[in-house]
Motif scaffolding. Sequence first.
Motif, PDB file in Angstrom:
ATOM      1  N   ASP A   1      -4.345  -5.671  -7.792  1.00 11.57           N
ATOM      2  CA  ASP A   1      -5.186  -4.526  -7.445  1.00 11.57           C
ATOM      3  C   ASP A   1      -5.995  -4.852  -6.190  1.00 11.57           C
ATOM      4  O   ASP A   1      -5.766  -5.877  -5.541  1.00 11.57           O
ATOM      5  CB  ASP A   1      -6.094  -4.162  -8.628  1.00 11.57           C
ATOM      6  N   ALA A   2      -6.933  -3.976  -5.891  1.00  3.54           N
ATOM      7  CA  ALA A   2      -7.694  -4.140  -4.643  1.00  3.54           C
ATOM      8  C   ALA A   2      -8.465  -5.463  -4.626  1.00  3.54           C
ATOM      9  O   ALA A   2      -8.555  -6.130  -3.583  1.00  3.54           O
ATOM     10  CB  ALA A   2      -8.645  -2.963  -4.477  1.00  3.54           C
TER      11      ALA A   2
ATOM     12  N   THR B   1      -8.441   2.269   5.659  1.00  3.24           N
ATOM     13  CA  THR B   1      -8.416   2.364   4.198  1.00  3.24           C
ATOM     14  C   THR B   1      -6.965   2.302   3.701  1.00  3.24           C
ATOM     15  O   THR B   1      -6.110   3.020   4.214  1.00  3.24           O
ATOM     16  CB  THR B   1      -9.054   3.696   3.737  1.00  3.24           C
TER      17      THR B   1
ATOM     18  N   PHE C   1      -2.170   4.806   3.871  1.00  4.75           N
ATOM     19  CA  PHE C   1      -3.272   4.210   4.625  1.00  4.75           C
ATOM     20  C   PHE C   1      -3.799   5.224   5.635  1.00  4.75           C
ATOM     21  O   PHE C   1      -3.048   6.060   6.143  1.00  4.75           O
ATOM     22  CB  PHE C   1      -2.836   2.920   5.314  1.00  4.75           C
TER      23      PHE C   1
ATOM     24  N   LYS D   1     -13.285  -0.384  -2.838  1.00  3.00           N
ATOM     25  CA  LYS D   1     -13.912   0.879  -3.249  1.00  3.00           C
ATOM     26  C   LYS D   1     -13.657   1.146  -4.726  1.00  3.00           C
ATOM     27  O   LYS D   1     -14.527   1.592  -5.440  1.00  3.00           O
ATOM     28  CB  LYS D   1     -13.362   2.047  -2.421  1.00  3.00           C
ATOM     29  N   ASN D   2     -12.473   0.892  -5.150  1.00  2.00           N
ATOM     30  CA  ASN D   2     -12.125   0.964  -6.569  1.00  2.00           C
ATOM     31  C   ASN D   2     -10.856   0.125  -6.775  1.00  2.00           C
ATOM     32  O   ASN D   2     -10.394  -0.519  -5.820  1.00  2.00           O
ATOM     33  CB  ASN D   2     -11.943   2.413  -7.054  1.00  2.00           C
TER      34      ASN D   2
ATOM     35  N   ALA E   1       0.864  -1.192   0.000  1.00  2.00           N
ATOM     36  CA  ALA E   1       0.000   0.000   0.000  1.00  2.00           C
ATOM     37  C   ALA E   1       0.896   1.237   0.000  1.00  2.00           C
ATOM     38  O   ALA E   1       1.906   1.261   0.684  1.00  2.00           O
ATOM     39  CB  ALA E   1      -0.878  -0.009   1.237  1.00  2.00           C
TER      40      ALA E   1
ATOM     41  N   THR F   1      -7.863   0.608  -6.736  1.00  2.00           N
ATOM     42  CA  THR F   1      -6.679   0.862  -5.906  1.00  2.00           C
ATOM     43  C   THR F   1      -7.025   1.179  -4.452  1.00  2.00           C
ATOM     44  O   THR F   1      -6.144   1.522  -3.669  1.00  2.00           O
ATOM     45  CB  THR F   1      -5.851   2.032  -6.489  1.00  2.00           C
ATOM     46  N   THR F   2      -8.277   1.043  -4.087  1.00  2.00           N
ATOM     47  CA  THR F   2      -8.670   1.393  -2.712  1.00  2.00           C
ATOM     48  C   THR F   2      -9.405   0.229  -2.049  1.00  2.00           C
ATOM     49  O   THR F   2     -10.345  -0.327  -2.605  1.00  2.00           O
ATOM     50  CB  THR F   2      -9.587   2.633  -2.710  1.00  2.00           C
TER      51      THR F   2
ATOM     52  N   GLU G   1      -4.526   2.507   0.284  1.00  2.00           N
ATOM     53  CA  GLU G   1      -4.424   2.935  -1.124  1.00  2.00           C
ATOM     54  C   GLU G   1      -3.282   2.165  -1.778  1.00  2.00           C
ATOM     55  O   GLU G   1      -2.138   2.213  -1.301  1.00  2.00           O
ATOM     56  CB  GLU G   1      -4.116   4.430  -1.207  1.00  2.00           C
TER      57      GLU G   1
ATOM     58  N   GLU H   1     -10.998  -1.133   1.742  1.00  2.19           N
ATOM     59  CA  GLU H   1     -11.377  -0.748   3.116  1.00  2.19           C
ATOM     60  C   GLU H   1     -11.599  -1.984   3.971  1.00  2.19           C
ATOM     61  O   GLU H   1     -12.174  -2.970   3.503  1.00  2.19           O
ATOM     62  CB  GLU H   1     -12.678   0.062   3.086  1.00  2.19           C
TER      63      GLU H   1
END
Lengths: 335, 553
Positions: free
Chosen positions: B133-134, B117, B107, B168-169, B104, B171-172, B119, B174
């Motif tokens: 990726d996420a 979270t 964060f 979330k997307n 990451a 690259t994100t 990133e 949670e």
Amino acid sequence: MLRFILRRLVSTLFLLAGVMVMTFALARILPGDPARLIAGARAGPGAVAAVRAQLGLDLPLAQQFVHYVSGIFHGDFGRSIITRRPISQDILTFFPATCELVILASLISLVGGVALGAASAVNSSGKTDAAVRVISVFGLSVPDFWMALIAQLIFFSVLGILPFGGRLATGVAMPPYVTGFLSVDSLLAGRLDLFADALRHMILPVTVLAIPSMAVIIRVVRTTMLDVLSADYIRTARAKGITPFKVYLRHALANSLLPIVTVFGLNMGLLISGAVLVELIFNLPGLGRYTADAISGSDYNAIMAITLVVSAAYIVINLVVDLSYVLLDPRVELK
Amino acid sequence: MTGDDSKRSHAFNQAWHLTRRHFLAGTAAFGAAAIGRVPMSHAATPDLPIGNRDPKTLVVVVDATVENLDPATNVEWAYGLSPIYETLTVLDGAEALKVKPSLAKAFTSSDDKMIWTFELPAGVKFHDGTDCDANAVKAAITRTITRPGGTFATSWQIDDPEKQIVVKNATTLEFHLTEARPFFDLEVSSQYGFWIASPTAAQKNSKGANDMGSEFLQSHPVGCGPYKMESFNPGQDITYVRFDEFHGGWDHPHFERVITKTIPVSATRRQLLEAGEVDIALRMEPQDTVELRNDPRFVIQDTSTATVQYVVFATDGKLADPRVRQAICHAFDHDSYLRDVVLGTADKPRSVFPSQMQGVGDESYVLPFDLEKAKALLAEANFPAGSELTVTYYSGFGDTECQLLQGWLSELGITLHLQEKSFSAFLDEFFGDAPADQRADLFYFSWWPNVDHPYNYAWSLFSGAATAASGNAGRYANDEVTKLIDELRQKLIDTEQAQKVKRLAQILTVENPAWLPIQQERMQFVARRDIKGMVNNPIYVATLDIYNLSRSA
């Protein structure tokens, strides 16, 4: 002879069944929970129970034995606790290094033992005899682990002419796996540099392993040949004017072969057990080191499999030795 | 002896007669040759040549093979995993409480510390070319948590990864936690169960629900770390090569290839170092470390670890009375043990907690060596003279320490029987549920925390709610201790919480001892002088940050 072979094969099956029952029983009697070992000291009770169920260790003992035996008939010895791989795969990985080591050591011990024993007998009470007797006493009395350490000290640390151990130099990639024997696989790959490197790495371990076995053969050959050399037919041969070389080789040595073959067969056991320490010290990834790791790590599945494989190999070697008697001496009849 | 034998013996003596002068001359010649070749004159030659080895290749010798490279099931040392895999965050250098980004890039946490979270940088790839990726990270974590029999199923403390890990997307990511976890970043920096493996590789090579790709990943690891595996020779070596697409880049000096070789014997590891064949050796015997410490060709990265070796008291048997345990604690002479046996290569423990543990402070709680005091305590507790106790340890660990304790206890009139077991049999008894009279009275073991936090370390070992199977092998139960430990759960260690930690140390080490701490391990990495960037974090056991190592010109 066919009947003899069949009878021996049947008795071999009984023997292996006995080994199977015994190793299985021992593995279950000995304290220790393989599930805890696999799950690790930090695993909670739930994880340990799940591993136990996966391994089938929560089943009744009889059912576990049936699974074990049926697995063996399918070439499945279970999974190693330490390496986590199927044991049959581990055996294929580690056995070739041991085989290569033992085969080379047995050849050297046989050739060296016969040559030195014969030379000793022929020159009985001479300087050669004295020197050979020193070698054989040294080989019989000095433990191989000590020889291995001293050899490493002298040839690696002090003289720097031989590697300390391993199968290839650090950073050198292995040839593609065909037989698992590095000397063979490197030649098959057309890599003479790898072949030379592999042989260089074999010099110390093979020599150390061969010496005790060679010492036994020297003693047997010397004693047997001394007996044969005093036989009437040798005197007759000499009287007929046959050259001494022919007398020693064709009459004396040829008639000393039976006990040599017997000892050679028995020595294979010595070599296989000796390989454990030699592989450990010379850092060779063979079945000996695998066995030592399995024992110290209570890897019961692996111990059971190795016991079975080594027993089978030993039985086969002794069967071959028995059969070779017929080839070596026409007077021997197998019943 | 027959006449023939006598003649042969005479002939032998004639042929091999060696005068004393010849013997001495030969020995001296051999000795001179040996001294000439053994690198004893290192003071004059501080630079050890590497011969024809590639200077961009790092060779590390280790004592034990890492056979399992699947991070969901690997319970061994993590040095085999760290070049290949990444965790979301990582402890910064030697800091146990400072976190820096790893996989990451950033964060954050919500105010209530229940949502964290992370990133991820865009374009990160696994070694198999798939995207890291996420979604992939979520799948990798879910695999670790849900794999049946997975050792690290509880590491994340996430019951429902599908709901609690929210993408979330691309690259994100949670994490929705069920309680406030103020040091979740420290937890995900831990080395047990937090590495991210390619879910595609696991899925593609899965042999079913019980496997989830584990068998494949054990010997074909696929991560997104700086190095990918080139070859794996079981029991022998692992070769890693640089992963060109590593998101951290290759701008500053790094090694291109890394080889870890397994050499079980410490003396052999030392010989290889001295011969210039390897660059770094891990876990040397004290004698080898002490001798190499004075050799200018090498540097020793010598740092304290959070690992404590201890004797655990079975508190439900003969040692139920705390005074008897105190007496045993007074009967171990730490100073002479550390000086004469481990030659100063370990630290004196201060309490049952590692000395650097948050809140524990600088005070020493360990009871001093005092046999008279010990005798008085035994008399006070009416502990019968001539009592017999048993200590269990496993092969190769704790035998010396138990023998020393045996000697000192004999001066108190206690006979200590030593019981060495295989590791498996030891674990069986240690974590087992046998009644007190069928178990040993003492056990030798070691422990270290996953995170530098007293709750993480103490709960499974000392809480009355923890069973032996969880780690409370001494079956220790003390209401005040259990309450204090529970109060520390998910708490940042401020002054108030630190008082609780100190109180715990006082009870567990002095008033009602749970353990006799024997030593706090130090980690010694021995490296050639030209190797730069060696750092050891006390939480990461025997794990090198290989990516940041380099060879000076």
